[in-house]
Design a protein around this motif. Structure first.
Motif, PDB file in Angstrom:
ATOM      1  N   GLU A   1       7.753  -0.960   9.635  1.00 18.65           N
ATOM      2  CA  GLU A   1       6.432  -1.060   9.022  1.00 18.65           C
ATOM      3  C   GLU A   1       5.347  -0.931  10.087  1.00 18.65           C
ATOM      4  OE1 GLU A   1       6.189  -4.633   6.781  1.00 18.65           O
ATOM      5  OE2 GLU A   1       7.356  -3.853   5.100  1.00 18.65           O
ATOM      6  N   ILE A   2       4.388  -0.059   9.816  1.00 21.30           N
ATOM      7  CA  ILE A   2       3.190   0.081  10.656  1.00 21.30           C
ATOM      8  C   ILE A   2       2.002   0.132   9.715  1.00 21.30           C
ATOM      9  CG2 ILE A   2       2.006   1.445  12.402  1.00 21.30           C
ATOM     10  CD1 ILE A   2       4.672   2.665  13.181  1.00 21.30           C
ATOM     11  N   PHE A   3       1.192  -0.952   9.716  1.00 24.20           N
ATOM     12  CA  PHE A   3      -0.005  -1.008   8.889  1.00 24.20           C
ATOM     13  C   PHE A   3      -1.237  -1.022   9.786  1.00 24.20           C
ATOM     14  CE2 PHE A   3       3.200  -3.248   6.184  1.00 24.20           C
ATOM     15  CZ  PHE A   3       3.248  -2.300   5.181  1.00 24.20           C
ATOM     16  N   GLU A   4      -2.386  -1.044   9.137  1.00 24.71           N
ATOM     17  CA  GLU A   4      -3.631  -1.154   9.913  1.00 24.71           C
ATOM     18  C   GLU A   4      -3.696  -2.508  10.610  1.00 24.71           C
ATOM     19  OE1 GLU A   4      -6.979  -0.417   7.480  1.00 24.71           O
ATOM     20  OE2 GLU A   4      -6.418   1.645   6.990  1.00 24.71           O
ATOM     21  N   ASP A   5      -3.315  -3.570   9.884  1.00 25.91           N
ATOM     22  CA  ASP A   5      -3.276  -4.916  10.460  1.00 25.91           C
ATOM     23  C   ASP A   5      -1.831  -5.401  10.386  1.00 25.91           C
ATOM     24  OD1 ASP A   5      -6.023  -4.956  10.875  1.00 25.91           O
ATOM     25  OD2 ASP A   5      -6.400  -5.654   8.828  1.00 25.91           O
ATOM     26  N   ASN A   6      -1.188  -5.508  11.547  1.00 23.59           N
ATOM     27  CA  ASN A   6       0.204  -5.947  11.613  1.00 23.59           C
ATOM     28  C   ASN A   6       0.245  -7.360  12.185  1.00 23.59           C
ATOM     29  OD1 ASN A   6       1.650  -3.276  10.977  1.00 23.59           O
ATOM     30  ND2 ASN A   6       0.249  -2.719  12.644  1.00 23.59           N
TER      31      ASN A   6
ATOM     32  N   PHE B   1       2.671 -11.356  12.121  1.00 24.92           N
ATOM     33  CA  PHE B   1       3.975 -11.917  12.481  1.00 24.92           C
ATOM     34  C   PHE B   1       5.086 -11.337  11.603  1.00 24.92           C
ATOM     35  CE2 PHE B   1       7.187 -15.296  11.948  1.00 24.92           C
ATOM     36  CZ  PHE B   1       7.592 -15.440  13.272  1.00 24.92           C
ATOM     37  N   GLU B   2       4.798 -11.124  10.310  1.00 25.38           N
ATOM     38  CA  GLU B   2       5.829 -10.609   9.412  1.00 25.38           C
ATOM     39  C   GLU B   2       6.278  -9.212   9.833  1.00 25.38           C
ATOM     40  OE1 GLU B   2       3.596 -13.759   7.553  1.00 25.38           O
ATOM     41  OE2 GLU B   2       2.918 -11.817   8.310  1.00 25.38           O
ATOM     42  N   GLN B   3       5.318  -8.329  10.159  1.00 26.41           N
ATOM     43  CA  GLN B   3       5.686  -6.980  10.581  1.00 26.41           C
ATOM     44  C   GLN B   3       6.429  -7.010  11.917  1.00 26.41           C
ATOM     45  OE1 GLN B   3       2.604  -7.539   9.024  1.00 26.41           O
ATOM     46  NE2 GLN B   3       3.658  -6.674   7.246  1.00 26.41           N
ATOM     47  N   PHE B   4       6.051  -7.943  12.796  1.00 24.07           N
ATOM     48  CA  PHE B   4       6.732  -8.070  14.076  1.00 24.07           C
ATOM     49  C   PHE B   4       8.207  -8.432  13.873  1.00 24.07           C
ATOM     50  CE2 PHE B   4       8.095 -10.902  17.565  1.00 24.07           C
ATOM     51  CZ  PHE B   4       8.035 -10.005  18.616  1.00 24.07           C
ATOM     52  N   ILE B   5       8.468  -9.395  12.976  1.00 26.15           N
ATOM     53  CA  ILE B   5       9.846  -9.816  12.703  1.00 26.15           C
ATOM     54  C   ILE B   5      10.628  -8.688  12.026  1.00 26.15           C
ATOM     55  CG2 ILE B   5      11.217 -11.381  11.285  1.00 26.15           C
ATOM     56  CD1 ILE B   5      10.211 -12.687  13.762  1.00 26.15           C
ATOM     57  N   ILE B   6       9.974  -8.009  11.071  1.00 27.15           N
ATOM     58  CA  ILE B   6      10.643  -6.911  10.361  1.00 27.15           C
ATOM     59  C   ILE B   6      10.998  -5.780  11.327  1.00 27.15           C
ATOM     60  CG2 ILE B   6      10.243  -5.077   8.657  1.00 27.15           C
ATOM     61  CD1 ILE B   6       8.662  -7.149   7.019  1.00 27.15           C
ATOM     62  N   ASN B   7      10.074  -5.436  12.204  1.00 28.46           N
ATOM     63  CA  ASN B   7      10.343  -4.354  13.152  1.00 28.46           C
ATOM     64  C   ASN B   7      11.394  -4.761  14.180  1.00 28.46           C
ATOM     65  OD1 ASN B   7       8.455  -2.829  11.825  1.00 28.46           O
ATOM     66  ND2 ASN B   7       6.791  -3.296  13.235  1.00 28.46           N
ATOM     67  N   TYR B   8      11.438  -6.041  14.518  1.00 24.62           N
ATOM     68  CA  TYR B   8      12.507  -6.529  15.408  1.00 24.62           C
ATOM     69  C   TYR B   8      13.872  -6.353  14.734  1.00 24.62           C
ATOM     70  CZ  TYR B   8      15.752 -10.087  17.123  1.00 24.62           C
ATOM     71  OH  TYR B   8      16.876 -10.743  17.553  1.00 24.62           O
ATOM     72  N   CYS B   9      13.941  -6.652  13.440  1.00 22.36           N
ATOM     73  CA  CYS B   9      15.197  -6.463  12.713  1.00 22.36           C
ATOM     74  C   CYS B   9      15.590  -4.989  12.705  1.00 22.36           C
ATOM     75  CB  CYS B   9      15.063  -7.003  11.292  1.00 22.36           C
ATOM     76  SG  CYS B   9      16.554  -6.834  10.294  1.00 22.36           S
ATOM     77  N   ASN B  10      14.618  -4.101  12.509  1.00 17.15           N
ATOM     78  CA  ASN B  10      14.922  -2.668  12.520  1.00 17.15           C
ATOM     79  C   ASN B  10      15.348  -2.192  13.908  1.00 17.15           C
ATOM     80  OD1 ASN B  10      14.159  -1.040   9.852  1.00 17.15           O
ATOM     81  ND2 ASN B  10      12.823  -2.833   9.997  1.00 17.15           N
ATOM     82  N   GLU B  11      14.793  -2.797  14.961  1.00 18.72           N
ATOM     83  CA  GLU B  11      15.245  -2.464  16.313  1.00 18.72           C
ATOM     84  C   GLU B  11      16.717  -2.829  16.482  1.00 18.72           C
ATOM     85  OE1 GLU B  11      13.985  -0.940  18.782  1.00 18.72           O
ATOM     86  OE2 GLU B  11      11.837  -0.820  18.427  1.00 18.72           O
ATOM     87  N   LYS B  12      17.132  -3.998  15.951  1.00 17.46           N
ATOM     88  CA  LYS B  12      18.530  -4.417  16.056  1.00 17.46           C
ATOM     89  C   LYS B  12      19.433  -3.486  15.247  1.00 17.46           C
ATOM     90  CE  LYS B  12      19.975  -7.587  17.797  1.00 17.46           C
ATOM     91  NZ  LYS B  12      20.555  -7.753  19.144  1.00 17.46           N
TER      92      LYS B  12
ATOM     93  N   VAL C   1       0.826  -1.207   0.000  1.00 14.88           N
ATOM     94  CA  VAL C   1       0.000   0.000   0.000  1.00 14.88           C
ATOM     95  C   VAL C   1       0.862   1.259   0.000  1.00 14.88           C
ATOM     96  CG1 VAL C   1      -1.956  -1.108   1.097  1.00 14.88           C
ATOM     97  CG2 VAL C   1      -0.140  -0.141   2.517  1.00 14.88           C
ATOM     98  N   ARG C   2       2.157   1.131   0.377  1.00  3.41           N
ATOM     99  CA  ARG C   2       3.008   2.307   0.454  1.00  3.41           C
ATOM    100  C   ARG C   2       4.111   2.322  -0.597  1.00  3.41           C
ATOM    101  NH1 ARG C   2       3.875   2.732   7.048  1.00  3.41           N
ATOM    102  NH2 ARG C   2       1.696   3.195   7.563  1.00  3.41           N
TER     103      ARG C   2
END
Length: 882
Positions: free
Chosen positions: A271-276, A278-289, A37-38
């Motif tokens: 990534e922050i979507f309307e419906d997040n 497992f994939e967004q959770f893993i991606i955001n964890y990678c960005n946290e690292k 969507v983005r």
């Protein structure tokens, strides 16, 4: 990548390596990117690429590592997004021949795995992109059969989505699933080379192995759909990993020389979507690292360097996201650890039980929020649904739907499907499922998706910490994917969560530039006469002398233990301007000295050349003058010698002419005398010849008369001698007749006959025919009186070779031929098919006559042989002949 390729060197090998590195990107984007969507070309996988360079800075090759392909997108896409590019590119750009070969149709609506609301993207030509991908695969090094195998796997994944199941009840009351339309399954099996029955059973049954026991259970419709989707996701994910490995084989450095490595990390952003999920959770964890390592390598390292160099420094507080990373990856009570524990524990495991466990363990964590946690401040938060949890990341709060976390983390593929894929005759598919080999059964549960990604991220962080990092931060000006629109709130939000504000504050509060003393002195030593061209003392002392000479304010710089720190960039710019001006002066000086040296060198070279040329010319002139004098002397000498020679020649010619005149006169006189003597001799010879001819004629007449007389006398004497010889012979025969035997003629006749017979037999030995009894050839007789003997020999030889032929048969064969002989006596000239059946041996009891009661009764009553003839091919009509 394009910039690296542009600034590198040229050459056939270098261009080939650069082209392969560049063309690997379209292939990976086609299989790993998708429209979201983005972003119309969003990377749905993480990529880290090491590019290796030689000492000249030319690329030698590279190695690609991929992280967490979003394979759930293969079977389901959020609204407004679409599947991976390759599916749409294949259906849009492939030729009709290729589509028919892959058993595909161009209509997107025919496939359940393709979202239709965003199948077409404005400004994106899927057909042209498909041709680009095929060309890129050729450049990277894919063989034709490898590219064809990859497209066959992609087609198989597409067609897997069209398999539908229907429920069917069994006798025992359990539900079972059956495939509605087996045509799609048949086409998938034809593409992959799998037995249709094997794959159909794998979709309907599941075999569970525990130690040495195997239990087979049926799958209901929901489980069958889960197995189908799991197979599609795993097939595509493993194909993508195979593509990365295959590209690495082509682009890896072939030489083993020392090389430098530049790593390029292209990974999904926060990534922050309307419906997040497992994939967004893993991606955001990678960005946290990545944010954590950014903090460690920039902000934290910045302040630690000031302390290490003993520089006065005012500490600045900044947010450290290590607490969030610990919340996610802690080995005991981290979210990933609890998710793995839920997936591995026995009993009923659901997403709700996982959320309950999170609420128990993480309820007091300041960055974790849940409606069902014990923390009272979230009980009345209506923005937080009951089936969700929220994490306060460094970039903001993200709400995660817990639905699907357990299944996506399990990433379970039934062993029956792995074994079915391993049985495929398709080489690529078989290599993608090595665990399906029955000889290599591993009962250990495969690692979860979360633990695999956690290990990959740890390896990536370890690799990044060994590098000298440079960051490229991408800022999106708006969410509309349009030009000339700047959303200030969105840009400010991105700047805040990227940590750029803290970085700027730390930089502004400290020193803008720092450098070790040795390179600093080496760079700016030409600005001071004391340090130029060489400084013999310590580097720090040289820098101090340099800065004092330039009269730079003391507050603008500080001396550390090993580096000099410059606070204001203007000071650095001033140094650079002075250096630039000084370099111009030095360049002018160097040019002046060089031009003087060059002119002096050129003058000395010209002077030396002039001396050499003059010497060579003088030598050449003297040589030429000497050659002219020598040539003139030779001409004069030749003329004098010629005059003398002609004078002598004239004298010799006069003497010769006088001698020739005397000789000619003498010759004429001698010739006249000789001709006179010749005429006299010829006259005498003619007179003598006439006398001889007359005498010869007379002698000849006399001799012929004498010869005629002698011949007449000889005839008379010969007749008398013949008569006398005949009379003497007759007299002798009469005298000796009594001494000859009366049977001498008979003996001579018998001897002659014996020799003729002997010769006949010897010739017969060499003309004998073959030993075949049916061979009717026989040599002709040489003499008429041997006719009877000739026929008798033919008969005897035929009997002998028949005996030799019979001796070859066994007793059983003899019985068969005796039956044939008796049958011949019965049916010869009485049966129309008899001639064609003579050469065929009997087949034995093919009528099973031994079981016939009539035959048994007749055999017991009669001792003679019984011959059986078949009439009408019916056993009851069989005629028995005695």
């Amino acid at each position: 990548m394009s910039y690296v390729a542009a600034v590198c060197g040229k050459g056939a090998e270098v261009n080939q390596v650069k082209e392969q590195l560049l063309q690997s990107n379209p292939v990976l984007e086609a299989f790993g990117n998708a429209k979201t969507v983005r972003n119309d070309n969003s990377s749905r996988f993480g990529k880290y690429m090491d590019i290796e360079f030689d000492f000249k800075g030319d690329p030698l090759g590279g190695v690609i590592s991929n992280y967490l392909l979003e394979k759930s997108r293969v079977v389901k896409q959020p609204r407004g997004e679409r599947n991976f590019h390759v599916f749409y590119q294949l259906l849009s750009g492939a030729s009709e021949e290729l589509l028919n070969k892959l058993k595909l149709e161009r209509d997107f609506s025919r496939y359940n795995y393709l979202s239709l609301d965003s199948a077409k993207v404005n400004g994106v030509d899927d057909a042209a992109n498909f041709r680009t991908v095929r060309n890129a695969m050729q450049i990277v090094g894919f063989m034709d059969h490898e590219a064809e195998s990859v497209l066959e796997v992609v087609a198989a994944v597409l067609k897997l989505g069209n398999i539908e199941f229907k429920p069917e009840s069994r006798v025992n009351g359990l539900d079972e699933s059956k495939i509605k339309d087996k045509n799609e399954l048949k086409e998938i099996c034809e593409l992959t080379g799998i037995d249709q029955s094997v794959l159909e059973r794998a979709f309907s049954f599941r075999t569970v192995e525990a130690k040495q026991e195997k239990v087979s259970t049926t799958l209901n419709v929901a489980q069958a759909y889960y197995a189908r989707d799991a197979l599609a996701k795993n097939l595509y994910s493993r194909l993508f990993s195979w593509l990365v490995n295959r590209i690495n084989e082509s682009i890896k450095a072939q030489t083993k020389v020392r090389k430098k490595v530049m790593g390029v990390l292209d990974i999904y952003g926060f990534e922050i979507f309307e419906d997040n999920s497992f994939e967004q959770f893993i991606i955001n964890y990678c960005n946290e690292k990545l944010q954590q390592i950014f903090i460690e390598l920039t902000l934290k390292e910045e302040q630690e360097e000031y302390i290490r160099e003993d520089i006065e420094w005012t500490h600045i507080d900044y947010f450290n996201n290590a607490i969030i990373c610990d919340l996610i990856e802690n080995n005991t009570n981290g979210i990933l650890a609890m998710l793995d524990e839920e997936c591995l524990r026995p009993g009923t495991v659901t997403d709700e039980t996982f959320l309950e466990k999170l609420n128990q363990v993480c309820a007091t964590h300041q960055h974790f929020e849940s409606r069902m946690s014990k923390c009272s401040r979230f009980l009345n938060d209506t923005t937080l649904p009951h089936s969700c949890f929220r994490i306060q990341h460094y970039a903001g709060k993200v709400l995660y739907q817990v639905e699907g976390f357990v299944d996506k983390n399990n990433d379970l593929l039934y062993r029956d499907l792995s074994q079915a894929m391993w049985k495929a005759s398709h080489g690529l598919i078989k290599s993608l499922f090595p665990e399906g080999n029955p000889t290599k059964i591993n009962l250990k549960r495969p690692p979860t998706a979360g633990s695999q990604f956690k290990a990959s991220v740890a390896t990536l962080m370890k690799n990044l910490q060994t590098k000298n990092p440079n960051y490229i931060r991408c800022i999106k000006p708006n969410d509309k994917k349009a030009a000339h629109i700047f959303n200030e709130a969105l840009v400010c939000h991105q700047i805040r969560y990227l940590g750029l504000l803290e970085n700027v504050r730390v930089r502004r509060a400290g020193y803008a530039f720092r450098q070790a003393y040795e390179p600093c002195l080496e760079r700016y030593k030409m600005l001071c006469k004391q340090t130029w061209p060489h400084w013999k003392g310590p580097a720090r002392s040289g820098v101090e002398v340099l800065f004092n000479e330039l009269e730079i304010p003391v507050e603008e710089y500080s001396f550390g233990r090993s580096k000099i720190f410059i606070r204001n960039p203007r000071t650095l710019f001033k140094l650079e301007d002075l250096r630039k001006q000084r370099l111009e002066d030095l360049a002018t000086l160097i040019q002046k000295i060089y031009r003087g040296w060059k002119c002096r060198t050129h003058f000395l070279l010209m002077k030396k050349s002039q001396i050499v040329i003059a010497a060579w010319y003088r030598r050449y002139a003297q040589q030429k003058r000497y050659q002219q004098i020598k040539s003139s002397a030779l001409v004069i000498q030749s003329y004098i010698r010629g005059w003398k020679a002609r004078k002598i020649l004239r004298e010799l010619k006069h003497q010769k002419r006088c001698q020739e005149a005397v000789t000619t006169i003498a010759a004429y006189w001698h010739g006249t005398q000789a001709r006179r003597e010749l005429r006299r001799l010829k006259e005498e010879a003619r007179n003598k010849h006439a006398i001889a001819v007359i005498w010869a004629y007379w002698l000849g007449s006399k001799a012929r008369r004498e010869l005629k007389r002698l011949k007449e006398e000889a005839r008379r004497k010969h007749a008398v001698a013949v008569i006398w010889a005949y009379w003497l012979g007759l007299k002798v025969r009469r005298e000796y007749r009594k001494f000859f035997r009366a049977n001498a003629g008979k003996k001579i006749y018998e001897f002659t006959l014996q020799r003729i017979v002997q010769k006949y037999f010897l010739e017969m030995k060499n003309k004998m025919p073959s030993l075949s009894p049916i061979d009717k050839n026989w040599p002709s007789r040489p003499y008429l009186f041997l006719d009877s003997t000739h026929k008798e020999l033919k008969r005897i030889f035929h009997l002998w070779r028949c005996k030799k032929y019979r001796d070859q048969f066994t007793d059983q064969q003899k019985l068969i031929y005796e039956e044939k002989l008796e049958a011949s006596e019965l049916f010869k000239d009485k049966k129309a098919l008899y001639p064609s059946s003579v050469g065929q041996p009997f087949q034995g009891a093919y009528l099973e006559i031994n079981k016939n009661p009539k035959y048994k009764k007749l055999k017991d009553a009669i001792e003679e042989k019984i011959i059986i003839a078949e009439v009408g091919f019916v056993l009851k009509d069989t005629t028995i002949i005695k």
